[in-house]
Design an enzyme around this catalytic site. Structure first.
Site, PDB file in Angstrom:
ATOM      1  N   ASP A 109     -31.284  23.237  -6.063  1.00  5.26           N
ATOM      2  CA  ASP A 109     -32.130  22.172  -5.532  1.00  5.26           C
ATOM      3  C   ASP A 109     -33.224  22.815  -4.687  1.00  5.26           C
ATOM      4  O   ASP A 109     -32.958  23.747  -3.926  1.00  5.26           O
ATOM      5  CB  ASP A 109     -31.332  21.219  -4.646  1.00  5.26           C
ATOM      6  CG  ASP A 109     -30.445  20.269  -5.423  1.00  5.26           C
ATOM      7  OD1 ASP A 109     -30.427  20.331  -6.666  1.00  5.26           O
ATOM      8  OD2 ASP A 109     -29.766  19.448  -4.788  1.00  5.26           O
TER       9      ASP A 109
ATOM     10  N   ARG B  95     -28.467  -2.314   8.110  1.00  3.55           N
ATOM     11  CA  ARG B  95     -28.183  -0.959   8.591  1.00  3.55           C
ATOM     12  C   ARG B  95     -29.033   0.098   7.919  1.00  3.55           C
ATOM     13  O   ARG B  95     -29.154   1.212   8.395  1.00  3.55           O
ATOM     14  CB  ARG B  95     -26.708  -0.610   8.356  1.00  3.55           C
ATOM     15  CG  ARG B  95     -25.735  -1.543   9.025  1.00  3.55           C
ATOM     16  CD  ARG B  95     -24.331  -1.333   8.517  1.00  3.55           C
ATOM     17  NE  ARG B  95     -24.292  -1.647   7.080  1.00  3.55           N
ATOM     18  CZ  ARG B  95     -23.366  -1.211   6.232  1.00  3.55           C
ATOM     19  NH1 ARG B  95     -22.398  -0.424   6.658  1.00  3.55           N
ATOM     20  NH2 ARG B  95     -23.408  -1.557   4.968  1.00  3.55           N
TER      21      ARG B  95
ATOM     22  N   HIS C 220     -45.612  21.136 -15.055  1.00  7.62           N
ATOM     23  CA  HIS C 220     -45.334  20.089 -14.080  1.00  7.62           C
ATOM     24  C   HIS C 220     -46.200  20.266 -12.843  1.00  7.62           C
ATOM     25  O   HIS C 220     -46.462  21.395 -12.416  1.00  7.62           O
ATOM     26  CB  HIS C 220     -43.847  20.145 -13.679  1.00  7.62           C
ATOM     27  CG  HIS C 220     -43.526  19.267 -12.531  1.00  7.62           C
ATOM     28  ND1 HIS C 220     -43.270  19.763 -11.271  1.00  7.62           N
ATOM     29  CD2 HIS C 220     -43.440  17.925 -12.440  1.00  7.62           C
ATOM     30  CE1 HIS C 220     -43.033  18.748 -10.450  1.00  7.62           C
ATOM     31  NE2 HIS C 220     -43.131  17.629 -11.139  1.00  7.62           N
TER      32      HIS C 220
ATOM     33  N   LYS D  67     -36.364  19.908 -15.043  1.00  6.85           N
ATOM     34  CA  LYS D  67     -36.408  19.492 -13.639  1.00  6.85           C
ATOM     35  C   LYS D  67     -36.084  18.009 -13.517  1.00  6.85           C
ATOM     36  O   LYS D  67     -36.463  17.209 -14.372  1.00  6.85           O
ATOM     37  CB  LYS D  67     -37.811  19.705 -13.046  1.00  6.85           C
ATOM     38  CG  LYS D  67     -38.252  21.142 -12.987  1.00  6.85           C
ATOM     39  CD  LYS D  67     -39.669  21.249 -12.430  1.00  6.85           C
ATOM     40  CE  LYS D  67     -40.111  22.697 -12.362  1.00  6.85           C
ATOM     41  NZ  LYS D  67     -41.500  22.808 -11.869  1.00  6.85           N
TER      42      LYS D  67
ATOM     43  N   HIS E 233     -47.374  23.827 -13.088  1.00  7.65           N
ATOM     44  CA  HIS E 233     -46.538  25.030 -13.167  1.00  7.65           C
ATOM     45  C   HIS E 233     -45.499  24.936 -14.275  1.00  7.65           C
ATOM     46  O   HIS E 233     -45.047  23.861 -14.622  1.00  7.65           O
ATOM     47  CB  HIS E 233     -45.770  25.230 -11.855  1.00  7.65           C
ATOM     48  CG  HIS E 233     -46.649  25.322 -10.652  1.00  7.65           C
ATOM     49  ND1 HIS E 233     -46.260  24.844  -9.422  1.00  7.65           N
ATOM     50  CD2 HIS E 233     -47.884  25.833 -10.481  1.00  7.65           C
ATOM     51  CE1 HIS E 233     -47.224  25.069  -8.539  1.00  7.65           C
ATOM     52  NE2 HIS E 233     -48.224  25.657  -9.157  1.00  7.65           N
TER      53      HIS E 233
ATOM     54  N   LYS F   6     -53.351  30.598  -5.806  1.00  3.96           N
ATOM     55  CA  LYS F   6     -52.771  30.813  -7.141  1.00  3.96           C
ATOM     56  C   LYS F   6     -53.137  29.672  -8.092  1.00  3.96           C
ATOM     57  O   LYS F   6     -53.486  29.911  -9.250  1.00  3.96           O
ATOM     58  CB  LYS F   6     -51.252  30.942  -7.020  1.00  3.96           C
ATOM     59  CG  LYS F   6     -50.528  31.098  -8.332  1.00  3.96           C
ATOM     60  CD  LYS F   6     -49.029  31.215  -8.144  1.00  3.96           C
ATOM     61  CE  LYS F   6     -48.387  29.883  -8.340  1.00  3.96           C
ATOM     62  NZ  LYS F   6     -46.937  29.898  -8.375  1.00  3.96           N
ATOM     63  N   ASP F   7     -53.075  28.430  -7.593  1.00  2.03           N
ATOM     64  CA  ASP F   7     -53.335  27.276  -8.462  1.00  2.03           C
ATOM     65  C   ASP F   7     -54.807  27.121  -8.834  1.00  2.03           C
ATOM     66  O   ASP F   7     -55.129  26.380  -9.761  1.00  2.03           O
ATOM     67  CB  ASP F   7     -52.803  25.996  -7.823  1.00  2.03           C
ATOM     68  CG  ASP F   7     -51.284  25.895  -7.918  1.00  2.03           C
ATOM     69  OD1 ASP F   7     -50.664  26.690  -8.653  1.00  2.03           O
ATOM     70  OD2 ASP F   7     -50.711  25.011  -7.245  1.00  2.03           O
TER      71      ASP F   7
ATOM     72  N   ARG G  43     -49.812  20.540  -6.238  1.00  3.98           N
ATOM     73  CA  ARG G  43     -49.009  21.691  -6.652  1.00  3.98           C
ATOM     74  C   ARG G  43     -48.858  21.611  -8.164  1.00  3.98           C
ATOM     75  O   ARG G  43     -48.229  20.706  -8.678  1.00  3.98           O
ATOM     76  CB  ARG G  43     -47.646  21.674  -5.956  1.00  3.98           C
ATOM     77  CG  ARG G  43     -47.748  21.790  -4.438  1.00  3.98           C
ATOM     78  CD  ARG G  43     -46.357  21.789  -3.801  1.00  3.98           C
ATOM     79  NE  ARG G  43     -46.427  21.741  -2.356  1.00  3.98           N
ATOM     80  CZ  ARG G  43     -46.388  22.805  -1.561  1.00  3.98           C
ATOM     81  NH1 ARG G  43     -46.297  24.021  -2.071  1.00  3.98           N
ATOM     82  NH2 ARG G  43     -46.431  22.665  -0.255  1.00  3.98           N
TER      83      ARG G  43
ATOM     84  N   TYR H 260     -36.352  18.563  -5.902  1.00  7.49           N
ATOM     85  CA  TYR H 260     -36.061  18.621  -7.331  1.00  7.49           C
ATOM     86  C   TYR H 260     -34.934  19.581  -7.647  1.00  7.49           C
ATOM     87  O   TYR H 260     -34.696  20.545  -6.946  1.00  7.49           O
ATOM     88  CB  TYR H 260     -37.309  18.971  -8.138  1.00  7.49           C
ATOM     89  CG  TYR H 260     -37.985  20.276  -7.804  1.00  7.49           C
ATOM     90  CD1 TYR H 260     -37.838  21.385  -8.625  1.00  7.49           C
ATOM     91  CD2 TYR H 260     -38.796  20.392  -6.679  1.00  7.49           C
ATOM     92  CE1 TYR H 260     -38.479  22.580  -8.333  1.00  7.49           C
ATOM     93  CE2 TYR H 260     -39.441  21.578  -6.385  1.00  7.49           C
ATOM     94  CZ  TYR H 260     -39.272  22.669  -7.223  1.00  7.49           C
ATOM     95  OH  TYR H 260     -39.895  23.857  -6.924  1.00  7.49           O
TER      96      TYR H 260
END
Length: 182
Positions: free
Chosen positions: A47, A23, A118, A71, A61, A168-169, A58, A131
Site C-alpha cells: 500500500d 458518530r 496512470h 493498482k 506513470h 521527472k514528469d 502525478r 493505492y
C-alpha cells in the site's frame, strides 16, 4: 460494494457501502472475496500513500515489462481526477483513457489493470491519495507518458497554468514515442 466496469475493459469503479450515523461512518474499503468475484485474483503486496496540494499532477506513470503493476486507488481526503490510459498496443482501446473523480465524499475507488499508464491531478486544496499495487517498484522499469499528450487528449479539469509537475514528469515522452505494452 458495487463494481462497475468502465468503457475500457478491465478498468473498474468500486463503490463501497457506507454506513453513516451521528458518530461518523464505517465502510469496507477492500474485501478480497468481493474483489475476486468481479475482477479476479490479484495479489496486492504493498500500500502506498501520497499527500499533494491543489494542481499537483502525478503521472502518467507505469512500470515496464515484468514489473508492470495493477493498482487499486482511492482518496482519503480531498478530491482528484484519476486517469488510466490504455497503453496495450494490441488493445482495441489503445490510447484511450478513463477519467473518474475520486473524493473523500464519494469514496469511489478505481481498479487499473496492468498495461495502463496512470495519473491524477488534485482538484481540492489538498488530497491524500492511497493505492494498492500487485508488484514491487523497480526504478529501472519506471516509465511515463507526458500528461498533456494531444493524441490522448486528457481533460484534466484544471487550467494548465495551475498544473504543478515534478521535474521527472515534465520530461516524459508522448505515447507515440513511449515504450508500451504489446
Amino acid at each position: 460494494m458495487t463494481f462497475t466496469e468502465q468503457e475500457i475493459a478491465g478498468v473498474w469503479v468500486i463503490e463501497p457501502k457506507v454506513f453513516a450515523d451521528s458518530r461518523g461512518y464505517f465502510m469496507e474499503s477492500f474485501k478480497q472475496s468481493e474483489f475476486e468475484k468481479f475482477i479476479g485474483k490479484i495479489d496486492f503486496i504493498q500500500d502506498n500513500e501520497s499527500k499533494s496540494s491543489y494542481g499537483v499532477l502525478r503521472g502518467l506513470h507505469y512500470q515496464k515489462g515484468e514489473f508492470s503493476q495493477a493498482k487499486l486507488v482511492r482518496v482519503i481526503k480531498g478530491k482528484v481526477l484519476d486517469v488510466a490510459v490504455d497503453i496495450r498496443k494490441s488493445s482495441p482501446t489503445f490510447g484511450k483513457y478513463v477519467a473518474v473523480e475520486l473524493s473523500e465524499e464519494n469514496k469511489k475507488q478505481l481498479f487499473i489493470p496492468r498495461g495502463f499508464a496512470h495519473g491524477f491531478v488534485v482538484l481540492s486544496d489538498e488530497a491524500i491519495f492511497t493505492y494498492k499495487v500487485d508488484n514491487v517498484y523497480a526504478p529501472q522499469a519506471d516509465a511515463g507518458i507526458i500528461y498533456n499528450d494531444p493524441k490522448i487528449g486528457v481533460n484534466w479539469m484544471i487550467d494548465s497554468k495551475d498544473v504543478l509537475l515534478s521535474e521527472k514528469d515534465t520530461k516524459h515522452p508522448t505515447l507515440e514515442e513511449a515504450e508500451v505494452f504489446e
